[in-house]
Design a protein around this motif. Structure first.
Motif, PDB file in Angstrom:
ATOM      1  N   UNK A  10       0.829  -1.210   0.000  1.00 39.59           N
ATOM      2  CA  UNK A  10       0.000   0.000   0.000  1.00 39.59           C
ATOM      3  C   UNK A  10       0.859   1.253   0.000  1.00 39.59           C
ATOM      4  N   UNK A  11       0.405   2.265  -0.768  1.00 36.43           N
ATOM      5  CA  UNK A  11       1.003   3.600  -0.676  1.00 36.43           C
ATOM      6  C   UNK A  11      -0.126   4.617  -0.594  1.00 36.43           C
ATOM      7  N   UNK A  12      -0.206   5.319   0.542  1.00 37.47           N
ATOM      8  CA  UNK A  12      -1.224   6.334   0.778  1.00 37.47           C
ATOM      9  C   UNK A  12      -0.562   7.710   0.791  1.00 37.47           C
ATOM     10  N   UNK A  13      -1.167   8.667   0.100  1.00 38.46           N
ATOM     11  CA  UNK A  13      -0.676  10.042   0.089  1.00 38.46           C
ATOM     12  C   UNK A  13      -0.549  10.557   1.519  1.00 38.46           C
ATOM     13  N   UNK A  30     -11.140  -7.864  -2.759  1.00 38.60           N
ATOM     14  CA  UNK A  30     -10.374  -6.733  -2.253  1.00 38.60           C
ATOM     15  C   UNK A  30     -11.336  -5.566  -2.156  1.00 38.60           C
ATOM     16  N   UNK A  31     -11.425  -5.002  -0.976  1.00 40.10           N
ATOM     17  CA  UNK A  31     -12.375  -3.917  -0.742  1.00 40.10           C
ATOM     18  C   UNK A  31     -11.640  -2.651  -0.337  1.00 40.10           C
ATOM     19  N   UNK A  32     -12.018  -1.540  -0.951  1.00 39.67           N
ATOM     20  CA  UNK A  32     -11.556  -0.223  -0.532  1.00 39.67           C
ATOM     21  C   UNK A  32     -12.657   0.341   0.352  1.00 39.67           C
ATOM     22  N   UNK A  33     -12.339   0.519   1.624  1.00 34.39           N
ATOM     23  CA  UNK A  33     -13.358   0.779   2.626  1.00 34.39           C
ATOM     24  C   UNK A  33     -12.920   1.932   3.526  1.00 34.39           C
ATOM     25  N   UNK A  34     -13.861   2.837   3.836  1.00 32.67           N
ATOM     26  CA  UNK A  34     -13.548   4.035   4.618  1.00 32.67           C
ATOM     27  C   UNK A  34     -14.261   4.058   5.973  1.00 32.67           C
ATOM     28  N   UNK A  35     -14.611   2.889   6.487  1.00 34.78           N
ATOM     29  CA  UNK A  35     -15.293   2.814   7.778  1.00 34.78           C
ATOM     30  C   UNK A  35     -14.508   3.490   8.891  1.00 34.78           C
ATOM     31  N   UNK A  53       2.102   1.662   4.859  1.00 41.22           N
ATOM     32  CA  UNK A  53       1.155   2.070   5.892  1.00 41.22           C
ATOM     33  C   UNK A  53      -0.260   2.027   5.320  1.00 41.22           C
ATOM     34  N   UNK A  54      -0.989   0.977   5.658  1.00 41.36           N
ATOM     35  CA  UNK A  54      -2.367   0.818   5.181  1.00 41.36           C
ATOM     36  C   UNK A  54      -3.285   1.610   6.113  1.00 41.36           C
ATOM     37  N   UNK A  78      -4.835   6.877  -2.518  1.00 42.27           N
ATOM     38  CA  UNK A  78      -4.046   5.690  -2.175  1.00 42.27           C
ATOM     39  C   UNK A  78      -4.075   4.668  -3.298  1.00 42.27           C
ATOM     40  N   UNK A  79      -3.070   3.787  -3.267  1.00 36.35           N
ATOM     41  CA  UNK A  79      -2.963   2.737  -4.284  1.00 36.35           C
ATOM     42  C   UNK A  79      -2.427   1.470  -3.652  1.00 36.35           C
ATOM     43  N   UNK A  80      -2.983   0.364  -4.072  1.00 40.97           N
ATOM     44  CA  UNK A  80      -2.534  -0.956  -3.644  1.00 40.97           C
ATOM     45  C   UNK A  80      -1.825  -1.598  -4.826  1.00 40.97           C
TER      46      UNK A  80
END
Length: 271
Positions: A48-51, A70-75, A57-58, A85-87
């Motif tokens: 993972x790479x997050x801005x 694979x779920x992109x989730x903002x809970x 750091x996921x 972000x990108x996986x």
């Protein structure tokens, strides 16, 4: 009779030659050549790479596995705060056929840019994840853009091309647009859609949606704008992109991916 036998013999020989030329195995198209990038259980083999965050750091468990997808989730988000972000899969690819399925979820963070609504993407020919700086917003890459119906009756094709820090040849010239719209239909946000990429190194790129060709362009290369915060040594404008990494995008809109598989192709067949 002998003449008839000769004709039949030649027909068999020609048919065999034709099979050899177009045989799927010669182009890496045999069923056994497909390799799954996602094992359906966990994110093994992905990074993972997050801005605004370090590589690996996921943040807030943005990328997770749920029900075999694979779920992109903002809970676990309070605010989006430009956490694009990108996986990334941990292997670089050059010439290949990529297949995946996706569908959007109801999640969308209202402090994300308005254009991210029912919008995501699959990056390819990306720079190596380890070269993406902490405060770099998007990787220098080409994007298979994913869109869905917004519910307002306006057509919204999917399988488009976007170009953060890159450019492509379209209609025989470098196209100045950041995104090039495909010819696909508009799909409902919550239905599974099949996306495909057929990539031949720095040569030809074809986008498909539900098995239909919707866009084609060539010579992906570094150039243009949109991406910010990158290492200037990485952005060599005009450099053709022969290979790179594949990444799933997170821009504030929830989405799921499944059946992510790849088949390597022989670049020489294209030339």
């Amino acid at each position: 009779m002998r003449k008839l036998k000769l004709i039949l013999f030649l027909a068999v020989i020609l048919g065999t030659i034709s099979f050899i030329v177009v045989s799927p195995s010669k182009g890496g198209n045999a069923a056994e050549d497909w390799n799954y990038l996602f094992n359906g259980k966990n994110l093994e083999g992905w990074v993972v790479k997050v801005h605004h965050h370090e590589l690996g750091d996921n943040y807030a468990n943005t990328f997770r596995v749920s029900d075999g997808n694979i779920q992109i989730n903002y809970d676990d988000y309070e605010v989006f705060d430009e956490r694009f972000a990108h996986l990334f899969y941990n292997e670089s690819f050059s010439s290949y056929h990529l297949k995946f399925e996706y569908r959007f979820t109801e999640q969308w963070l209202e402090d994300a840019p308005v254009y991210t609504y029912r919008n995501s993407g699959v990056m390819f020919h990306s720079q190596a994840p380890k070269t993406i700086l902490k405060d770099q917003n998007w990787p220098i890459s080409v994007e298979y853009q994913i869109l869905a119906d917004e519910g307002n009756g306006v057509p919204r094709p999917t399988g488009n091309m976007c170009s953060p820090g890159t450019e492509v040849i379209y209609n025989n010239e470098i196209d100045p647009r950041h995104c090039i719209t495909s010819s696909s239909k508009t799909y409902k946000w919550n239905q599974w859609v099949s996306g495909e990429l057929v990539v031949y190194g720095d040569s030809l790129v074809t986008h498909l949606v539900n098995g239909e060709e919707v866009l084609q362009y060539s010579k992906p290369q570094i150039g243009g704008g949109v991406a910010d915060g990158f290492d200037p040594a990485i952005k060599i404008d005009g450099k053709l992109l022969k290979e790179g990494y594949i990444g799933l995008q997170s821009e504030g809109q929830g989405i799921e991916f499944r059946e992510i598989k790849i088949k390597k192709l022989d670049y020489s067949i294209r030339h």
